[in-house]
Scaffold this motif. Structure first.
Motif, PDB file in Angstrom:
ATOM      1  N   LEU A   1      28.579  54.777  30.693  1.00 42.25           N
ATOM      2  CA  LEU A   1      27.484  54.402  29.792  1.00 42.25           C
ATOM      3  C   LEU A   1      27.794  53.107  29.052  1.00 42.25           C
ATOM      4  O   LEU A   1      26.949  52.210  28.947  1.00 42.25           O
ATOM      5  CB  LEU A   1      27.243  55.523  28.772  1.00 42.25           C
ATOM      6  N   LEU A   2      29.006  53.023  28.518  1.00 44.37           N
ATOM      7  CA  LEU A   2      29.376  51.822  27.759  1.00 44.37           C
ATOM      8  C   LEU A   2      29.436  50.596  28.664  1.00 44.37           C
ATOM      9  O   LEU A   2      29.082  49.486  28.253  1.00 44.37           O
ATOM     10  CB  LEU A   2      30.722  52.040  27.051  1.00 44.37           C
ATOM     11  N   THR A   3      29.873  50.784  29.911  1.00 42.66           N
ATOM     12  CA  THR A   3      29.886  49.678  30.878  1.00 42.66           C
ATOM     13  C   THR A   3      28.466  49.219  31.175  1.00 42.66           C
ATOM     14  O   THR A   3      28.182  48.011  31.246  1.00 42.66           O
ATOM     15  CB  THR A   3      30.587  50.119  32.182  1.00 42.66           C
ATOM     16  N   LEU A   4      27.568  50.189  31.346  1.00 37.98           N
ATOM     17  CA  LEU A   4      26.168  49.861  31.619  1.00 37.98           C
ATOM     18  C   LEU A   4      25.554  49.075  30.463  1.00 37.98           C
ATOM     19  O   LEU A   4      24.775  48.133  30.682  1.00 37.98           O
ATOM     20  CB  LEU A   4      25.369  51.147  31.856  1.00 37.98           C
ATOM     21  N   MET A   5      25.917  49.451  29.237  1.00 32.03           N
ATOM     22  CA  MET A   5      25.365  48.777  28.050  1.00 32.03           C
ATOM     23  C   MET A   5      25.667  47.278  28.071  1.00 32.03           C
ATOM     24  O   MET A   5      24.897  46.469  27.557  1.00 32.03           O
ATOM     25  CB  MET A   5      25.959  49.386  26.780  1.00 32.03           C
ATOM     26  N   ARG A   6      26.812  46.908  28.656  1.00 35.13           N
ATOM     27  CA  ARG A   6      27.237  45.502  28.633  1.00 35.13           C
ATOM     28  C   ARG A   6      26.878  44.756  29.919  1.00 35.13           C
ATOM     29  O   ARG A   6      27.195  43.574  30.066  1.00 35.13           O
ATOM     30  CB  ARG A   6      28.758  45.431  28.419  1.00 35.13           C
ATOM     31  N   LYS A   7      26.268  45.455  30.849  1.00 35.13           N
ATOM     32  CA  LYS A   7      25.979  44.846  32.156  1.00 35.13           C
ATOM     33  C   LYS A   7      24.829  43.831  32.038  1.00 35.13           C
ATOM     34  O   LYS A   7      23.775  44.148  31.493  1.00 35.13           O
ATOM     35  CB  LYS A   7      25.612  45.953  33.152  1.00 35.13           C
ATOM     36  N   PRO A   8      25.025  42.622  32.570  1.00 39.04           N
ATOM     37  CA  PRO A   8      23.919  41.645  32.556  1.00 39.04           C
ATOM     38  C   PRO A   8      22.907  41.978  33.660  1.00 39.04           C
ATOM     39  O   PRO A   8      23.194  42.733  34.585  1.00 39.04           O
ATOM     40  CB  PRO A   8      24.634  40.325  32.849  1.00 39.04           C
ATOM     41  N   ASN A   9      21.743  41.415  33.539  1.00 44.05           N
ATOM     42  CA  ASN A   9      20.702  41.521  34.579  1.00 44.05           C
ATOM     43  C   ASN A   9      20.277  42.958  34.863  1.00 44.05           C
ATOM     44  O   ASN A   9      19.994  43.320  36.020  1.00 44.05           O
ATOM     45  CB  ASN A   9      21.175  40.859  35.887  1.00 44.05           C
ATOM     46  N   LEU A  10      20.212  43.768  33.828  1.00 41.90           N
ATOM     47  CA  LEU A  10      19.683  45.119  33.998  1.00 41.90           C
ATOM     48  C   LEU A  10      18.168  45.056  34.150  1.00 41.90           C
ATOM     49  O   LEU A  10      17.534  44.089  33.705  1.00 41.90           O
ATOM     50  CB  LEU A  10      20.019  45.975  32.761  1.00 41.90           C
TER      51      LEU A  10
END
Length: 352
Positions: free
Chosen positions: A320-329
């Motif tokens: 979840l925390l990795t997804l929060m920081r992912k660009p181009n979501l």
């Protein structure tokens, strides 16, 4: 036995050992799962986070007995708050222990009047009737106790569901049936007659199945039943029941297809978060999952609720925390995350 006080013991495990009991611990946070005693000791000592927290707390069923004193088993249902790292709050655990030792001393089973019964306090909870039935069925199986007569009634019914009356079955009978699903005659009868069970039996049975272990062929039957179900309630229960499947690849494929191609309702998504959260570690699946959530509820309320729930689960947190920081979501998810950050910032400002 030396006199035991709240100052001489540090953990529930230590209390059980001092009292001369054998015990088993079951995690009741997201279904009911037997827990290794060393794992529970490590959780109590903050060496491990709580693996399946729910609503900011850990939930446990503890069964204990002293075969030298009595043939009785005693059960405590204990809930303890966790901190932001999903570790048990030590002060709360100590407060619980103090209440127990003050009320029961070290005697437990020897005191027939109290019979190991806990005093009323904020750390005990009463499970639902369904949970109690499942828990009792699991204990009887795990401790090798004799099966109840109701199991035979349930077996006879599932072999001939169109002939016998389902109203004659108790919830406990159905729970006993599910916990013995690996028994050949039960497995065969269930596979043959699953689709013809009335909704009342099917919902109770699937609720119990989530705490059992079963194989490929029943997994296939449940997935087929989900596809053909005329009522959303049946789909919800089937999805819960699939938690007990040992065919994790089949369940994963099914849930991926449901999220990518299907139209799961709110309850299905909540069940996936609550029961199949271990499958959401895959980034692509997590994105599909949140896309469905935001499509159903564009306000972001459901997203925030499920995020807050899953971020407390250690096996889900990093993803979840990795997804929060992912660009181009995808834009809907990016907007929902931005709104979540804003809400957290406003809450922090209000507190400070």
């Amino acid at each position: 036995m030396a006199h035991m006080t709240a100052q001489t013991i540090d953990t529930i495990s230590e209390f059980m050992l001092h009292a001369g009991t054998d015990y088993r611990v079951y995690d009741m946070g997201r279904g009911i799962e037997s827990m290794d005693s060393q794992q529970f000791i490590d959780i109590e000592n903050n060496r491990l986070p709580v693996p399946c927290p729910r609503a900011g707390s850990a939930w446990y069923g503890i069964v204990f007995w002293n075969k030298n004193v009595s043939h009785e088993q005693y059960i405590w249902f204990v809930t303890l708050p966790i901190d932001e790292r999903s570790l048990v709050v030590q002060a709360a655990r100590n407060q619980f222990l103090e209440a127990v030792v003050t009320a029961l001393g070290s005697q437990l089973e020897k005191n027939e009047e109290k019979g190991g019964k806990l005093p009323e306090n904020q750390f005990i909870f009463t499970p639902s009737q369904q949970q109690l039935a499942d828990f009792n069925a699991m204990i009887r199986r795990d401790l090798g106790l004799s099966t109840r007569e109701g199991l035979n009634k349930a077996i006879a019914y599932v072999k001939n569901p169109t002939v016998l009356q389902w109203q004659d079955l108790a919830l406990q009978d159905i729970a006993d049936l599910a916990v013995h699903i690996e028994q050949d005659d039960i497995a065969q009868a269930v596979k043959q007659n699953l689709a013809s069970l009335p909704v009342q039996v099917l919902t109770a049975f699937c609720s119990s199945l989530e705490n059992s272990h079963f194989n490929d062929s029943l997994t296939d039957k449940l997935i087929d039943l989900f596809a053909s179900a005329e009522h959303a309630e049946i789909q919800h229960m089937v999805l819960r029941g699939l938690k007990g499947s040992q065919s994790t690849d089949k369940v994963s494929t099914f849930i991926k297809k449901l999220l990518n191609e299907g139209e799961p309702d709110t309850e299905c998504l909540v069940i996936i978060a609550g029961r199949h959260f271990r499958l959401l570690n895959e980034e692509a699946l997590l994105i599909s999952f949140f896309n469905k959530i935001i499509t159903i509820d564009p306000s972001g309320k459901l997203f925030r609720g499920i995020y807050a729930d899953l971020v407390q689960v250690p096996s889900s947190r990093i993803g979840l925390l990795t997804l929060m920081r992912k660009p181009n979501l995808p834009k809907p998810i990016a907007n929902a995350i931005a709104a979540l950050y804003q809400q957290v910032s406003e809450t922090k400002r209000a507190v400070s």
